[in-house]
Design a protein around this motif. Structure first.
Motif, PDB file in Angstrom:
ATOM      1  N   ILE A 104     -21.273 -13.467  -8.417  1.00 35.77           N
ATOM      2  CA  ILE A 104     -20.597 -14.801  -8.967  1.00 35.77           C
ATOM      3  C   ILE A 104     -19.052 -14.701  -8.707  1.00 35.77           C
ATOM      4  CG2 ILE A 104     -20.259 -16.237 -11.293  1.00 35.77           C
ATOM      5  CD1 ILE A 104     -23.035 -14.990 -12.257  1.00 35.77           C
ATOM      6  N   PHE A 149     -26.702 -22.289 -18.981  1.00 34.73           N
ATOM      7  CA  PHE A 149     -26.324 -21.136 -18.366  1.00 34.73           C
ATOM      8  C   PHE A 149     -24.969 -20.300 -19.231  1.00 34.73           C
ATOM      9  CE2 PHE A 149     -23.448 -18.752 -15.389  1.00 34.73           C
ATOM     10  CZ  PHE A 149     -24.498 -18.101 -14.481  1.00 34.73           C
ATOM     11  N   VAL A 154     -21.023 -14.188 -19.108  1.00 31.20           N
ATOM     12  CA  VAL A 154     -20.913 -13.732 -17.673  1.00 31.20           C
ATOM     13  C   VAL A 154     -19.540 -13.968 -17.310  1.00 31.20           C
ATOM     14  CG1 VAL A 154     -21.117 -14.454 -15.482  1.00 31.20           C
ATOM     15  CG2 VAL A 154     -22.958 -14.552 -16.977  1.00 31.20           C
ATOM     16  N   GLN A 163     -20.407  -9.323 -11.424  1.00 30.80           N
ATOM     17  CA  GLN A 163     -21.694 -10.072 -12.092  1.00 30.80           C
ATOM     18  C   GLN A 163     -22.448 -10.519 -11.014  1.00 30.80           C
ATOM     19  OE1 GLN A 163     -22.387 -10.006 -15.714  1.00 30.80           O
ATOM     20  NE2 GLN A 163     -20.841  -8.403 -14.950  1.00 30.80           N
ATOM     21  N   VAL A 165     -26.017 -12.615  -9.797  1.00 27.62           N
ATOM     22  CA  VAL A 165     -27.093 -13.555 -10.287  1.00 27.62           C
ATOM     23  C   VAL A 165     -28.049 -13.700  -9.423  1.00 27.62           C
ATOM     24  CG1 VAL A 165     -25.827 -15.501  -9.550  1.00 27.62           C
ATOM     25  CG2 VAL A 165     -27.465 -15.593 -11.480  1.00 27.62           C
ATOM     26  N   TRP A 188     -32.575 -18.094 -13.640  1.00 29.51           N
ATOM     27  CA  TRP A 188     -31.784 -17.159 -13.454  1.00 29.51           C
ATOM     28  C   TRP A 188     -31.872 -15.769 -13.987  1.00 29.51           C
ATOM     29  CZ3 TRP A 188     -29.918 -21.547 -15.344  1.00 29.51           C
ATOM     30  CH2 TRP A 188     -29.492 -21.648 -16.813  1.00 29.51           C
ATOM     31  N   TYR A 189     -31.470 -14.832 -13.397  1.00 23.84           N
ATOM     32  CA  TYR A 189     -31.253 -13.441 -13.984  1.00 23.84           C
ATOM     33  C   TYR A 189     -30.052 -12.925 -13.539  1.00 23.84           C
ATOM     34  CZ  TYR A 189     -36.467 -14.639 -13.899  1.00 23.84           C
ATOM     35  OH  TYR A 189     -37.613 -15.071 -14.036  1.00 23.84           O
ATOM     36  N   ILE A 190     -29.343 -12.458 -14.677  1.00 22.53           N
ATOM     37  CA  ILE A 190     -28.011 -11.932 -14.490  1.00 22.53           C
ATOM     38  C   ILE A 190     -28.231 -10.429 -14.554  1.00 22.53           C
ATOM     39  CG2 ILE A 190     -25.707 -11.738 -15.438  1.00 22.53           C
ATOM     40  CD1 ILE A 190     -26.516 -14.500 -14.711  1.00 22.53           C
ATOM     41  N   ASN A 191     -27.671  -9.699 -13.056  1.00 25.32           N
ATOM     42  CA  ASN A 191     -27.738  -8.299 -13.297  1.00 25.32           C
ATOM     43  C   ASN A 191     -29.203  -7.929 -13.127  1.00 25.32           C
ATOM     44  OD1 ASN A 191     -24.672  -7.893 -12.683  1.00 25.32           O
ATOM     45  ND2 ASN A 191     -24.641  -8.080 -14.948  1.00 25.32           N
ATOM     46  N   THR A 197     -29.696  -6.166  -6.167  1.00 21.20           N
ATOM     47  CA  THR A 197     -28.580  -6.058  -6.813  1.00 21.20           C
ATOM     48  C   THR A 197     -27.668  -4.707  -6.850  1.00 21.20           C
ATOM     49  OG1 THR A 197     -29.775  -7.303  -8.684  1.00 21.20           O
ATOM     50  CG2 THR A 197     -27.693  -6.263  -9.302  1.00 21.20           C
TER      51      THR A 197
END
Length: 210
Positions: A104, A149, A154, A163, A165, A188-191, A197
């Motif tokens: 991001i 979101f 974030v 970060q 995504v 969405w999936y963060i980290n 990743t």
């Protein structure tokens, strides 16, 4: 629903009313289940969430049993990252949803705009990412997806580490040259704890150190 098995193969499943009420509280994202007595048919022509020519249809006779002892290596994310060539080929098409991953680089505030497809003003937020191919790509989130979101979280976490995504269930649009559009089907999936990743973060950190 999108299902993934222990070997990493994914398939799309649908439940039509009134049978959907039977599964609303029995199947949760992240849970592992065994399913039996379902129908198998050709996948949808439009808005296919995974690359599979077949799909499942759950009926009132479909049996669901939760797996309590989950193998430690069981995959928890069903996605297929689009290459730059696939992104270009999917511009303004409806055949398949698109999954992308990236670091991001910017998050806009929510705003409102008028579109041809939506009556009245629509809320939107733009999340800019840098993909593994070094493409800067805007993901435009609409309505509930825009407000859901976790921008503040974030932004805060981004002060100490990049970060990443993973966006799934987007459509590629020609707006602004090329962008992603995320409506109700988008997640969405963060980290996320996935190999992509780790590769992206390693490349990003190496670039910063050089």
């Amino acid at each position: 629903m999108v299902l993934i098995d222990e070997e990493g193969y994914s398939i799309h499943a649908q439940v039509y009313p009134p049978a959907d009420e039977l599964f609303k509280n029995r199947v949760k994202e992240g849970g592992v289940y065994t399913f039996s007595y379902f129908r198998v048919r050709a996948s949808n022509i439009y808005y296919r969430p995974v690359e599979n020519d077949q799909m499942l249809v759950f009926t009132k006779w479909t049996k669901v049993e939760e797996v309590l002892v989950v193998p430690p290596a069981f995959p928890m994310y069903a996605y297929s990252l689009a290459s730059p060539e696939q992104l270009q080929a999917r511009i303004d098409t409806r055949a398949q949803f698109t999954d992308v991953v990236g670091v991001i680089t910017a998050i806009s505030n929510t705003g409102t705009t008028q579109t041809k497809l939506r009556q009245g003003d629509s809320t939107k937020r733009t999340v800019t990412i840098q993909t593994p191919s070094n493409i800067l790509l805007d993901a435009v989130l609409w309505s509930q997806r825009a407000t859901a979101f976790p921008a503040d979280e974030v932004h805060k976490d981004g002060q100490t580490s990049p970060q990443v995504v993973l966006f799934v269930g987007t459509l590629v649009k020609s707006f602004g040259g090329m962008s992603l559009s995320g409506s109700l089907s988008c997640k969405w999936y963060i980290n996320p704890d996935i190999p992509d990743t780790k590769k992206l973060l390693a490349r990003w950190c190496a670039h910063l150190d050089s």
